[in-house]
Every structure is written in C-alpha cells, then in structure tokens.
Write an enzyme that holds these catalytic residues in place. Structure first.
Site, PDB file in Angstrom:
ATOM      1  N   THR A 191      12.363 -25.979   4.848  1.00  0.00           N
ATOM      2  CA  THR A 191      12.830 -24.834   4.050  1.00  0.00           C
ATOM      3  C   THR A 191      11.668 -23.898   3.763  1.00  0.00           C
ATOM      4  OG1 THR A 191      14.594 -26.156   3.104  1.00  0.00           O
ATOM      5  CG2 THR A 191      13.988 -24.152   1.908  1.00  0.00           C
ATOM      6  N   LYS A 246      14.728 -23.265   7.832  1.00  0.00           N
ATOM      7  CA  LYS A 246      15.804 -22.804   6.929  1.00  0.00           C
ATOM      8  C   LYS A 246      15.307 -21.678   6.032  1.00  0.00           C
ATOM      9  CE  LYS A 246      18.974 -24.668   3.379  1.00  0.00           C
ATOM     10  NZ  LYS A 246      18.436 -24.417   2.040  1.00  0.00           N
ATOM     11  N   ASP A 280      24.110 -20.753   6.185  1.00  0.00           N
ATOM     12  CA  ASP A 280      24.689 -21.100   4.880  1.00  0.00           C
ATOM     13  C   ASP A 280      24.536 -19.951   3.889  1.00  0.00           C
ATOM     14  OD1 ASP A 280      22.337 -21.256   3.190  1.00  0.00           O
ATOM     15  OD2 ASP A 280      22.108 -23.396   3.594  1.00  0.00           O
ATOM     16  N   SER A 281      25.119 -20.159   2.730  1.00  0.00           N
ATOM     17  CA  SER A 281      25.109 -19.277   1.550  1.00  0.00           C
ATOM     18  C   SER A 281      26.428 -18.530   1.390  1.00  0.00           C
ATOM     19  CB  SER A 281      23.941 -18.281   1.578  1.00  0.00           C
ATOM     20  OG  SER A 281      22.698 -19.002   1.538  1.00  0.00           O
ATOM     21  N   HIS A 302      19.495 -19.341   0.477  1.00  0.00           N
ATOM     22  CA  HIS A 302      19.416 -20.377  -0.555  1.00  0.00           C
ATOM     23  C   HIS A 302      20.540 -20.195  -1.580  1.00  0.00           C
ATOM     24  CE1 HIS A 302      16.267 -23.474  -1.633  1.00  0.00           C
ATOM     25  NE2 HIS A 302      16.993 -23.541  -2.709  1.00  0.00           N
ATOM     26  N   GLN A 325      15.323 -32.760   4.856  1.00  0.00           N
ATOM     27  CA  GLN A 325      14.835 -31.413   4.523  1.00  0.00           C
ATOM     28  C   GLN A 325      13.475 -31.547   3.856  1.00  0.00           C
ATOM     29  OE1 GLN A 325      14.934 -30.238   0.928  1.00  0.00           O
ATOM     30  NE2 GLN A 325      13.632 -28.527   1.576  1.00  0.00           N
ATOM     31  N   SER A 369      17.561 -33.801   0.685  1.00  0.00           N
ATOM     32  CA  SER A 369      16.543 -32.897   0.152  1.00  0.00           C
ATOM     33  C   SER A 369      15.274 -33.652  -0.244  1.00  0.00           C
ATOM     34  CB  SER A 369      17.118 -32.197  -1.079  1.00  0.00           C
ATOM     35  OG  SER A 369      16.080 -31.629  -1.853  1.00  0.00           O
ATOM     36  N   TYR A 389      10.364 -29.898   1.759  1.00  0.00           N
ATOM     37  CA  TYR A 389       9.550 -28.909   1.053  1.00  0.00           C
ATOM     38  C   TYR A 389       8.123 -29.335   1.335  1.00  0.00           C
ATOM     39  CZ  TYR A 389      13.302 -26.609  -1.470  1.00  0.00           C
ATOM     40  OH  TYR A 389      14.407 -25.866  -1.786  1.00  0.00           O
TER      41      TYR A 389
HETATM   42  C1  LIG Z   1      21.698 -27.114  -7.112  1.00  0.00           C
HETATM   43  C2  LIG Z   1      21.123 -26.695  -5.802  1.00  0.00           C
HETATM   44  C3  LIG Z   1      19.979 -27.326  -5.347  1.00  0.00           C
HETATM   45  C4  LIG Z   1      19.444 -26.982  -4.108  1.00  0.00           C
HETATM   46  N1  LIG Z   1      18.367 -27.667  -3.643  1.00  0.00           N
HETATM   47  C5  LIG Z   1      17.894 -27.384  -2.413  1.00  0.00           C
HETATM   48  C6  LIG Z   1      16.850 -28.146  -1.863  1.00  0.00           C
HETATM   49  O1  LIG Z   1      16.358 -29.086  -2.483  1.00  0.00           O
HETATM   50  N2  LIG Z   1      16.391 -27.805  -0.637  1.00  0.00           N
HETATM   51  C7  LIG Z   1      16.911 -26.761   0.081  1.00  0.00           C
HETATM   52  O2  LIG Z   1      16.456 -26.481   1.182  1.00  0.00           O
HETATM   53  N3  LIG Z   1      17.927 -26.036  -0.416  1.00  0.00           N
HETATM   54  C8  LIG Z   1      18.444 -26.339  -1.624  1.00  0.00           C
HETATM   55  N4  LIG Z   1      19.495 -25.621  -2.104  1.00  0.00           N
HETATM   56  C9  LIG Z   1      20.085 -24.566  -1.273  1.00  0.00           C
HETATM   57  C10 LIG Z   1      21.199 -25.130  -0.359  1.00  0.00           C
HETATM   58  O3  LIG Z   1      20.660 -25.928   0.668  1.00  0.00           O
HETATM   59  C11 LIG Z   1      21.974 -24.000   0.328  1.00  0.00           C
HETATM   60  O4  LIG Z   1      21.087 -23.142   0.996  1.00  0.00           O
HETATM   61  C12 LIG Z   1      22.831 -23.187  -0.638  1.00  0.00           C
HETATM   62  O5  LIG Z   1      23.367 -23.993  -1.664  1.00  0.00           O
HETATM   63  C13 LIG Z   1      23.944 -22.534   0.141  1.00  0.00           C
HETATM   64  O6  LIG Z   1      24.689 -21.714  -0.667  1.00  0.00           O
HETATM   65  P1  LIG Z   1      26.084 -22.148  -1.346  1.00  0.00           P
HETATM   66  O7  LIG Z   1      25.730 -22.980  -2.521  1.00  0.00           O
HETATM   67  O8  LIG Z   1      26.677 -20.833  -1.704  1.00  0.00           O
HETATM   68  O9  LIG Z   1      26.903 -22.906  -0.293  1.00  0.00           O
HETATM   69  C14 LIG Z   1      20.049 -25.964  -3.332  1.00  0.00           C
HETATM   70  C15 LIG Z   1      21.199 -25.332  -3.808  1.00  0.00           C
HETATM   71  C16 LIG Z   1      21.747 -25.694  -5.023  1.00  0.00           C
HETATM   72  C17 LIG Z   1      23.019 -25.017  -5.478  1.00  0.00           C
HETATM   73  O1  LIG Z   2      16.918 -25.504  -7.063  1.00  0.00           O
HETATM   74  C1  LIG Z   2      16.780 -25.248  -5.871  1.00  0.00           C
HETATM   75  O2  LIG Z   2      17.531 -24.437  -5.297  1.00  0.00           O
HETATM   76  C2  LIG Z   2      15.727 -25.867  -5.092  1.00  0.00           C
HETATM   77  O3  LIG Z   2      15.804 -25.781  -3.903  1.00  0.00           O
HETATM   78  C3  LIG Z   2      14.566 -26.523  -5.709  1.00  0.00           C
HETATM   79  C4  LIG Z   2      13.383 -26.640  -5.027  1.00  0.00           C
HETATM   80  C5  LIG Z   2      12.284 -27.244  -5.600  1.00  0.00           C
HETATM   81  C6  LIG Z   2      12.319 -27.706  -6.853  1.00  0.00           C
HETATM   82  C7  LIG Z   2      13.465 -27.583  -7.510  1.00  0.00           C
HETATM   83  C8  LIG Z   2      14.587 -27.013  -6.961  1.00  0.00           C
END
Ligand SMILES: Cc1cc2nc3c(=O)[nH]c(=O)nc-3n(C[C@H](O)[C@H](O)[C@H](O)COP(=O)(O)O)c2cc1C
Ligand SMILES: O=C(O)C(=O)c1ccccc1
Length: 397
Positions: free
Chosen positions: A186, A268, A323-324, A292, A158, A136, A160
């Site tokens: 994303t 994504k 995902d999700s 997400h 990934q 990430s 942002y």
């Molecule tokens: C704590 C946390 C942080 C996340 N940070 C990012 C991130 O930095 N970038 C991103 O594209 N998705 C992020 N996601 C989303 C995950 O990539 C993913 O889409 C999601 O967790 C999938 O759902 P699940 O937790 O039910 O498997 C984050 C998810 C969680 C739980």
């Molecule tokens: O928390 C998250 O799900 C996440 O993707 C994120 C994105 C940018 C800043 C902090 C968290």
C-alpha cells in the site's frame, strides 16, 4: 423429447444458488438485509462509538468518499437483449490464481473493533467462498493466526512498509512461511490522513495497542520493547508509531521487495496513468486503483474516474484491480466494464462482520456475487470479462 427449440435448463450460478438455498427468496426472511447499500446504517446500530468513528468516516470533509459514490452513480449500465445468458461463469484467473469470482476481501485493519473474532471470522468467510483474503499489516490478529483460520483458502498479505528494514524482512518472511501467495504494497498511507473523526475523539486504536498484532508477534519488533506488550500495550503502540510512518519511500526502493518476496507484487493506491506506467516499468505485477476509500487525501479524484485512464494505459501489460466505493454487484459490474480485472471490497464486509461475524461476511459476499451474476446476465453478458466501456452510459452531472 427435447428439440432444438427447447430452451436450455435455467442455470443459476453457485453464488445465486447459495442465496436461494439460504432462503432469501423462499419466503423465509434472511437474517440480514440483502440491500448491501443499507448495511452501513444497520451496522451503526450495533457498533460502539469508537468502532464506528474509526471505520465509517473518511479524510477531511469526506468529499473524496462522496465523489467515489457519485462516480458510480454517474455511470449507468446499458442492458443488451436476446444474447443467451443461460450459462454464466463469474470465475476468473488473476495473477496465476483461479478465483470463483473477480472479488477479493481488501485489507482492512483492526477488525476486532467490528467483532471479537475480527480477521479470523473474515478469513474463514473468504475461505468458505474461495475468495482471497488480503490480510492487513495493521491487524488485530497475527499473520499466523489468520493463516490458520483461513485454512486452504487463498490468502494475500498487505504490507505497510515499516521504516525498519529488518522488521520489514521479518514480516515478509513470516507471510511467505504462513502460505500467503501475493503481496499488496500500500502506497497511499505512508502517513495517516487528516481524519477529523479520529482526531476529535482523541482516540487511535493503535496507540492503545489495538490493531498491532503483526507487530507485537514479531521477534524483530519485540526487540524494541522493554516489557511484554500484554503488560504495557501503550509502549507497544508508541513503538508502532515510530516504525509505521515511512514518507521517504521511493520507486527506487522497490527492488528490495523483490529480493525478499518471490510471488506476485501489486501496488495499491495508484490513481493515475503515469504512476501505473512507473509500476509496470519497475516490474510490478499489478496495481490497485484505490484512494483508500477516501480515507487519505480529501479532495482526491473519485477512484472510479481514475480507473479507465489506468486500464487504457497499462491494462494489456499488467493486472488492474480496483477499490473504493464498491457497494453492490452493479458497482462491481461497472468497475469491470471500465477495465478492472477484479475488485476489492472494504467497508461492506466489515459491516457484515459487525452484524453477524463470519456468517455476516459470508452474507455480504454471497449477496454481492449473486447481484453481480444477475446484473451480468440481465445485461446480456455471460462472463466477468465481457463487459467493456460500451456497456456503460455516462450521465453528465
Ligand atoms: C477501517 C478501515 C481500515 C483500513 N485499513 C487498511 C489497511 O490496513 N491497509 C490498506 O491497505 N487499506 C486499508 N483500508 C482501505 C481498504 O483496503 C480499501 O482501500 C477501502 O476500504 C476501499 O473503500 P470502501 O471501504 O469504500 O470499499 C482500510 C479501510 C477501512 C475502512
Ligand atoms: O485506517 C486506515 O485506513 C489504515 O489503513 C491504517 C493504516 C495504518 C495505521 C492505521 C490505519
């Protein structure tokens, strides 16, 4: 002497063999539960309130996160019999990469909240199984540190997309130079969603300088800082808050990424066929059907409900990831049957990380793959490509 009626030797895939070798079915109790759906409760016993409050909750009332799970519950597997599944093979080729199984570790930010080794431990676990680690932008460890930890393992980056184009180019250059092969952009988080758990605690890790290692290690970003981020993490957090939100992004800006990234690009956060069609029309190599994990738009449709329409619209022209809400091997099976080429795991591996670091992440992955292997075989399939929509029965709620 073996004759034609002798059954072939029982064959367990590597993943299942690893579980057996781990002792899980040899009378020795595994260190962690093999019930992946129960891991969240176990992790809640070891995580502190700040970590738990950031990782587990979803946006708003949590209705999208609940819908994600309900959509899996509504689909039931239809097992088929007597089709010879003695030899099974989970391996697949995804965007030019040969993978041992159709599973990736999705991008999850700020992993130090779960364990002091954070992304380093997760990247090592992914490499041990040969599965891609998607690093990430929002990480506790930098692009270069994670690349070194992951060694020869496959790694994706990934993005942002920050509001500062020069900083964006710098991130992409660093990722390429550190050997990341695929880019995941994303789209669904140009602004953080409405997350009452974070808001009520008044705590976002980033504003304390946590989870911004890719920023503070970047020469272009550092120009924004008057002091070293070690001495003034709060100021670094505020600089992050300036460049992170990018709600002005449009499809027209995608060629900029192509100019600065020569590998495959995957978008994504796609949730409908129309956007998937736009992704293909803009020359993208793949999409991740994702909401997400329910952390962005509360009230959004279940990601699994979005999958089949996307796969039907563009599945023969592009790679479709999902995902999700994936929690078990049976869930992976259902996503594959609805048209996903592979799935990303989010929270479940973070729970493994929280409970036992690298070994915990490996445990989660091995359990997931072993259960997928058994589900495929016991349902009458031999490869991850075989199950289609007719492998599922939909229950009307
Ligand atoms: C704590 C946390 C942080 C996340 N940070 C990012 C991130 O930095 N970038 C991103 O594209 N998705 C992020 N996601 C989303 C995950 O990539 C993913 O889409 C999601 O967790 C999938 O759902 P699940 O937790 O039910 O498997 C984050 C998810 C969680 C739980
Ligand atoms: O928390 C998250 O799900 C996440 O993707 C994120 C994105 C940018 C800043 C902090 C968290």
């Amino acid at each position: 002497m073996a004759d034609e009626s002798t059954p072939p030797p029982v064959h367990y895939s590597d993943h299942q063999a690893l579980i057996y070798a781990n002792g899980a079915f040899l009378g020795e109790r595994p260190a962690l539960t093999t019930d992946l759906a129960a891991l969240e409760a176990k992790a809640a016993e070891v995580l502190d309130a700040a970590a738990l409050g950031y990782i587990v909750p979803s946006a708003g009332s949590g209705s999208t996160a609940r819908a994600n799970r309900a959509a899996f519950e509504r689909r039931r597997i239809v097992p088929r019999m007597l089709r010879d599944h003695a030899r099974r093979d989970l391996s697949t080729t995804l965007l030019g990469a040969k993978l041992p199984a159709p599973v990736l570790l999705g991008p999850v930010g700020v992993q130090k909240l779960a364990h002091p080794e954070g992304e380093l431990a997760s990247a090592r676990a992914a490499a041990a199984l040969g599965l891609p680690f998607v690093h990430s932008t929002q990480a506790s460890h930098s692009i270069e540190e994670v690349a070194e930890a992951g060694g020869d393992g496959p790694r994706w980056f990934q993005l942002y997309w920050p509001r500062d184009p020069e900083f964006c180019v710098s991130l992409l250059r660093r990722a390429r130079e550190a050997g990341y092969s695929h880019l995941v952009l994303t789209l669904d988080t140009t602004m953080l969603g409405w997350r009452p758990a974070d808001l009520d605690r008044g705590h976002l890790p980033f504003l304390q300088g946590e989870g911004i290692a890719n920023y503070t290690s970047d020469p272009v970003f550092r120009r924004r800082l008057a002091k070293d981020p070690v001495d003034d993490p709060g100021a670094a957090g505020l600089a992050f808050a300036e460049v992170f939100p990018n709600p002005g992004l449009t499809w027209e800006q995608l060629p900029f990424l192509r100019e600065h990234w020569d590998g495959p690009i995957v978008l994504k956060g796609i949730q409908c066929a129309a956007d998937a069609e736009l992704a293909v029309r803009h020359g993208m190599d793949g999409v991740v059907v994702s909401n997400h994990g329910g952390r962005q738009v509360d009230g959004a449709l279940a990601s699994l409900d979005a999958l089949a329409p996307v796969a039907e619209a563009v599945g023969d022209r592009t790679t479709v990831l999902f995902d999700s809400g994936v929690r078990t091997g049976a869930d992976v099976f259902k996503a594959l049957a609805l048209g996903a080429d592979a799935v990303l795991i989010g929270r479940p591996y973070l729970y493994g990380l929280a409970l036992a670091g690298q070994a915990g992440v490996e445990h989660v992955l091995r359990c997931l793959l072993a259960e997928l292997d058994l589900t495929l075989g016991n349902s009458g399939y031999r490869t991850a490509r075989e199950p289609g929509p007719d492998a599922l029965w939909s229950v009307t709620p």
